[in-house]
Design a protein around this motif. Structure first.
Motif, PDB file in Angstrom:
ATOM      1  N   ALA A   1       0.830  -1.202   0.000  1.00 13.25           N
ATOM      2  CA  ALA A   1       0.000   0.000   0.000  1.00 13.25           C
ATOM      3  C   ALA A   1       0.866   1.253   0.000  1.00 13.25           C
ATOM      4  CB  ALA A   1      -0.912   0.006   1.223  1.00 13.25           C
ATOM      5  N   ARG A   2       0.442   2.266  -0.747  1.00 15.16           N
ATOM      6  CA  ARG A   2       1.018   3.599  -0.641  1.00 15.16           C
ATOM      7  C   ARG A   2       0.179   4.383   0.358  1.00 15.16           C
ATOM      8  NH1 ARG A   2       0.393   8.639  -2.404  1.00 15.16           N
ATOM      9  NH2 ARG A   2      -1.292   8.225  -3.857  1.00 15.16           N
ATOM     10  N   HIS A   3       0.830   5.129   1.204  1.00  9.89           N
ATOM     11  CA  HIS A   3       0.120   5.802   2.286  1.00  9.89           C
ATOM     12  C   HIS A   3      -0.098   7.284   1.984  1.00  9.89           C
ATOM     13  CE1 HIS A   3       1.459   2.133   4.327  1.00  9.89           C
ATOM     14  NE2 HIS A   3       0.441   2.333   5.128  1.00  9.89           N
TER      15      HIS A   3
ATOM     16  N   GLY B   1      -1.180  13.275  -3.767  1.00  6.52           N
ATOM     17  CA  GLY B   1      -1.464  14.258  -2.735  1.00  6.52           C
ATOM     18  C   GLY B   1      -2.115  13.645  -1.507  1.00  6.52           C
ATOM     19  N   HIS B   2      -2.651  14.517  -0.672  1.00  3.80           N
ATOM     20  CA  HIS B   2      -3.258  14.132   0.598  1.00  3.80           C
ATOM     21  C   HIS B   2      -4.612  14.825   0.718  1.00  3.80           C
ATOM     22  CE1 HIS B   2       0.702  12.470   1.523  1.00  3.80           C
ATOM     23  NE2 HIS B   2       1.179  13.604   1.017  1.00  3.80           N
ATOM     24  N   ALA B   3      -5.401  14.462   1.718  1.00  5.01           N
ATOM     25  CA  ALA B   3      -6.792  14.910   1.735  1.00  5.01           C
ATOM     26  C   ALA B   3      -7.244  15.358   3.109  1.00  5.01           C
ATOM     27  CB  ALA B   3      -7.701  13.780   1.237  1.00  5.01           C
ATOM     28  N   ARG B   4      -8.116  16.361   3.105  1.00  2.63           N
ATOM     29  CA  ARG B   4      -8.815  16.804   4.308  1.00  2.63           C
ATOM     30  C   ARG B   4     -10.310  16.684   4.055  1.00  2.63           C
ATOM     31  NH1 ARG B   4      -8.463  22.964   6.314  1.00  2.63           N
ATOM     32  NH2 ARG B   4     -10.572  23.110   5.462  1.00  2.63           N
ATOM     33  N   ILE B   5     -11.002  16.019   4.969  1.00  3.95           N
ATOM     34  CA  ILE B   5     -12.427  15.713   4.806  1.00  3.95           C
ATOM     35  C   ILE B   5     -13.138  16.053   6.111  1.00  3.95           C
ATOM     36  CG2 ILE B   5     -14.014  13.720   4.728  1.00  3.95           C
ATOM     37  CD1 ILE B   5     -12.398  12.570   2.507  1.00  3.95           C
ATOM     38  N   GLY B   6     -14.415  16.423   6.023  1.00  4.50           N
ATOM     39  CA  GLY B   6     -15.173  16.613   7.250  1.00  4.50           C
ATOM     40  C   GLY B   6     -16.302  17.611   7.122  1.00  4.50           C
ATOM     41  N   PHE B   7     -17.018  17.758   8.231  1.00  2.35           N
ATOM     42  CA  PHE B   7     -18.237  18.572   8.240  1.00  2.35           C
ATOM     43  C   PHE B   7     -17.981  20.060   8.042  1.00  2.35           C
ATOM     44  CE2 PHE B   7     -21.391  15.645  10.734  1.00  2.35           C
ATOM     45  CZ  PHE B   7     -21.360  14.741   9.683  1.00  2.35           C
ATOM     46  N   GLU B   8     -16.732  20.511   8.132  1.00  5.57           N
ATOM     47  CA  GLU B   8     -16.473  21.921   7.851  1.00  5.57           C
ATOM     48  C   GLU B   8     -16.940  22.292   6.451  1.00  5.57           C
ATOM     49  OE1 GLU B   8     -12.858  25.201   7.539  1.00  5.57           O
ATOM     50  OE2 GLU B   8     -12.580  23.421   8.772  1.00  5.57           O
ATOM     51  N   ASN B   9     -16.707  21.399   5.489  1.00  5.84           N
ATOM     52  CA  ASN B   9     -17.020  21.701   4.096  1.00  5.84           C
ATOM     53  C   ASN B   9     -18.170  20.893   3.514  1.00  5.84           C
ATOM     54  OD1 ASN B   9     -14.884  23.484   4.112  1.00  5.84           O
ATOM     55  ND2 ASN B   9     -13.482  22.136   3.036  1.00  5.84           N
ATOM     56  N   ASN B  10     -18.562  19.795   4.141  1.00  3.14           N
ATOM     57  CA  ASN B  10     -19.563  18.927   3.523  1.00  3.14           C
ATOM     58  C   ASN B  10     -20.249  18.060   4.566  1.00  3.14           C
ATOM     59  OD1 ASN B  10     -20.944  17.272   1.513  1.00  3.14           O
ATOM     60  ND2 ASN B  10     -19.420  15.721   1.992  1.00  3.14           N
ATOM     61  N   LEU B  11     -21.574  17.984   4.493  1.00  2.26           N
ATOM     62  CA  LEU B  11     -22.365  17.189   5.435  1.00  2.26           C
ATOM     63  C   LEU B  11     -22.992  15.960   4.773  1.00  2.26           C
ATOM     64  CD1 LEU B  11     -24.339  20.085   7.209  1.00  2.26           C
ATOM     65  CD2 LEU B  11     -22.282  18.929   8.047  1.00  2.26           C
ATOM     66  N   TYR B  12     -22.666  15.713   3.497  1.00  2.00           N
ATOM     67  CA  TYR B  12     -23.434  14.729   2.738  1.00  2.00           C
ATOM     68  C   TYR B  12     -22.582  13.585   2.205  1.00  2.00           C
ATOM     69  CZ  TYR B  12     -26.941  18.318   3.050  1.00  2.00           C
ATOM     70  OH  TYR B  12     -27.822  19.238   3.541  1.00  2.00           O
TER      71      TYR B  12
ATOM     72  N   LEU C   1      -4.208   1.930  -1.442  1.00  2.00           N
ATOM     73  CA  LEU C   1      -3.954   3.236  -0.837  1.00  2.00           C
ATOM     74  C   LEU C   1      -4.468   3.199   0.589  1.00  2.00           C
ATOM     75  CD1 LEU C   1      -5.236   5.384  -3.822  1.00  2.00           C
ATOM     76  CD2 LEU C   1      -2.842   5.137  -3.142  1.00  2.00           C
ATOM     77  N   ALA C   2      -3.617   3.539   1.542  1.00  2.00           N
ATOM     78  CA  ALA C   2      -3.981   3.432   2.952  1.00  2.00           C
ATOM     79  C   ALA C   2      -3.610   4.713   3.686  1.00  2.00           C
ATOM     80  CB  ALA C   2      -3.267   2.248   3.589  1.00  2.00           C
ATOM     81  N   PRO C   3      -4.412   5.116   4.667  1.00  3.10           N
ATOM     82  CA  PRO C   3      -4.084   6.323   5.431  1.00  3.10           C
ATOM     83  C   PRO C   3      -2.886   6.098   6.346  1.00  3.10           C
ATOM     84  CG  PRO C   3      -6.040   5.274   6.345  1.00  3.10           C
ATOM     85  CD  PRO C   3      -5.706   4.527   5.081  1.00  3.10           C
ATOM     86  N   MET C   4      -2.057   7.121   6.476  1.00  5.88           N
ATOM     87  CA  MET C   4      -0.862   7.021   7.312  1.00  5.88           C
ATOM     88  C   MET C   4      -1.183   7.413   8.749  1.00  5.88           C
ATOM     89  SD  MET C   4       1.444  10.378   6.189  1.00  5.88           S
ATOM     90  CE  MET C   4       1.644   9.781   4.521  1.00  5.88           C
ATOM     91  N   THR C   5      -0.273   7.105   9.643  1.00  2.00           N
ATOM     92  CA  THR C   5      -0.409   7.460  11.059  1.00  2.00           C
ATOM     93  C   THR C   5       0.028   8.908  11.282  1.00  2.00           C
ATOM     94  OG1 THR C   5       1.838   6.804  11.608  1.00  2.00           O
ATOM     95  CG2 THR C   5       0.128   5.085  11.711  1.00  2.00           C
ATOM     96  N   ALA C   6      -0.271   9.404  12.478  1.00  2.00           N
ATOM     97  CA  ALA C   6       0.155  10.752  12.840  1.00  2.00           C
ATOM     98  C   ALA C   6       1.675  10.871  12.812  1.00  2.00           C
ATOM     99  CB  ALA C   6      -0.384  11.111  14.220  1.00  2.00           C
ATOM    100  N   ASN C   7       2.378   9.860  13.310  1.00  2.00           N
ATOM    101  CA  ASN C   7       3.837   9.935  13.314  1.00  2.00           C
ATOM    102  C   ASN C   7       4.405   9.933  11.901  1.00  2.00           C
ATOM    103  OD1 ASN C   7       4.182  10.214  16.060  1.00  2.00           O
ATOM    104  ND2 ASN C   7       4.409   8.005  16.425  1.00  2.00           N
TER     105      ASN C   7
END
Length: 284
Positions: free
Chosen positions: A6-8, A234-245, A271-277
């Motif tokens: 997987a690429r993270h 690239g990387h992604a930011r998702i959440g209720f700030e921009n979209n509720l649907y 494709l897998a999400p990476m950890t905080a570290n």
């Protein structure tokens, strides 16, 4: 048959924003305790970072240090250091560039986001903004520069060329469709950003290619836009700030479910999400 490695990618959650309230969605976190619970659920769903907005007692947007300290403490109680905690400096027409800078200097957080056009709106603010950028780098505060259009991308590269923004310890965020009709994003909104970005990389040379980029998007095609970005490296930011649907237009139950739309689509593509570290290492 061998299983592909997987690429993270870095997955961030933006769970509330500055304007929405429980009237928009009952699961939108507003209080410190709600932010902590949301952070834990989103950690379990694969996020490496929380983009943190906090509120005053009346529920309105705040950059006040005590409000941030309460929100940060609640998130840390819930997840420890398992998430990068990114403080927003968003003005929302309330805070001046000087106030935005003062909040960050007082908090000294692990990470911040800052819109170039807010903290550096004109030449009169250039000296203070550039001193702030230098202080962030010297203080090892991971900075995400928010870019709303290709003019902002060009401004970013001018600041890189002048040395006002130094290599390392930062990344950028492309905001897709901020000025589109109905503020609804589509994957094609990423293309002008990428063209402008790669033009800057080509002009600046090898070191600039190491700067990570991410995106956020508006509306029910949010996850589709995010997957397009991840497929482009690239990387992604998702959440209720921009979209509720959800993609089918139905209301999403919570922020963790929003993240799940992307991770479920990305998983079959190795494709897998990476950890905080891992994110900390990426943006150090």
């Amino acid at each position: 048959m061998n299983t592909p490695v997987a690429r993270h990618y870095a997955l961030a959650v933006a769970p509330n924003g500055a304007r929405r309230t429980h009237a928009d969605h009952p699961a939108l976190p507003m209080t410190p305790d709600e932010l902590g619970a949301c952070a834990k659920a989103c950690l379990d769903a694969g996020t490496a970072m929380i983009h943190l907005h906090v509120r005053k007692a009346d529920g309105t947007h705040s950059l006040e240090v005590p409000d941030y300290e309460a929100g940060i403490a609640a998130v840390r109680r819930a997840v420890g250091n398992e998430l990068v905690l990114q403080v927003t400096t968003e003005a929302v027409g309330i805070y001046t560039p000087a106030q935005q800078i003062a909040t960050v200097r007082a908090l000294r957080p692990e990470a911040i986001s800052v819109a170039l056009r807010e903290v550096l709106p004109d030449a009169a603010h250039a000296s203070a903004a550039q001193a702030f950028f230098a202080w962030l780098w010297q203080s090892q505060i991971t900075t995400q520069y928010i870019l709303y259009d290709t003019a902002d991308v060009a401004q970013y590269w001018r600041l890189r060329a002048s040395g006002a923004i130094r290599p390392g310890r930062h990344w950028v965020l492309f905001v897709l469709g901020r000025y589109s009709k109905g503020q609804l994003s589509s994957p094609s909104d990423l293309l002008p950003f990428l063209n402008a970005w790669h033009a800057g990389v080509d002009a600046q040379g090898e070191a600039s290619a190491e700067t990570p980029w991410a995106m956020c998007a508006f509306g029910p095609r949010e996850a589709e836009c995010a997957l397009a970005a991840v497929l482009q490296g690239g990387h992604a930011r998702i959440g209720f700030e921009n979209n509720l649907y959800l993609p089918d237009g139905s209301l999403c139950p919570d922020n963790a479910a929003s993240l799940g739309v992307l991770t479920s689509a990305a998983r079959p593509l190795a494709l897998a999400p990476m950890t905080a570290n891992a994110l900390r290492e990426l943006t150090r």
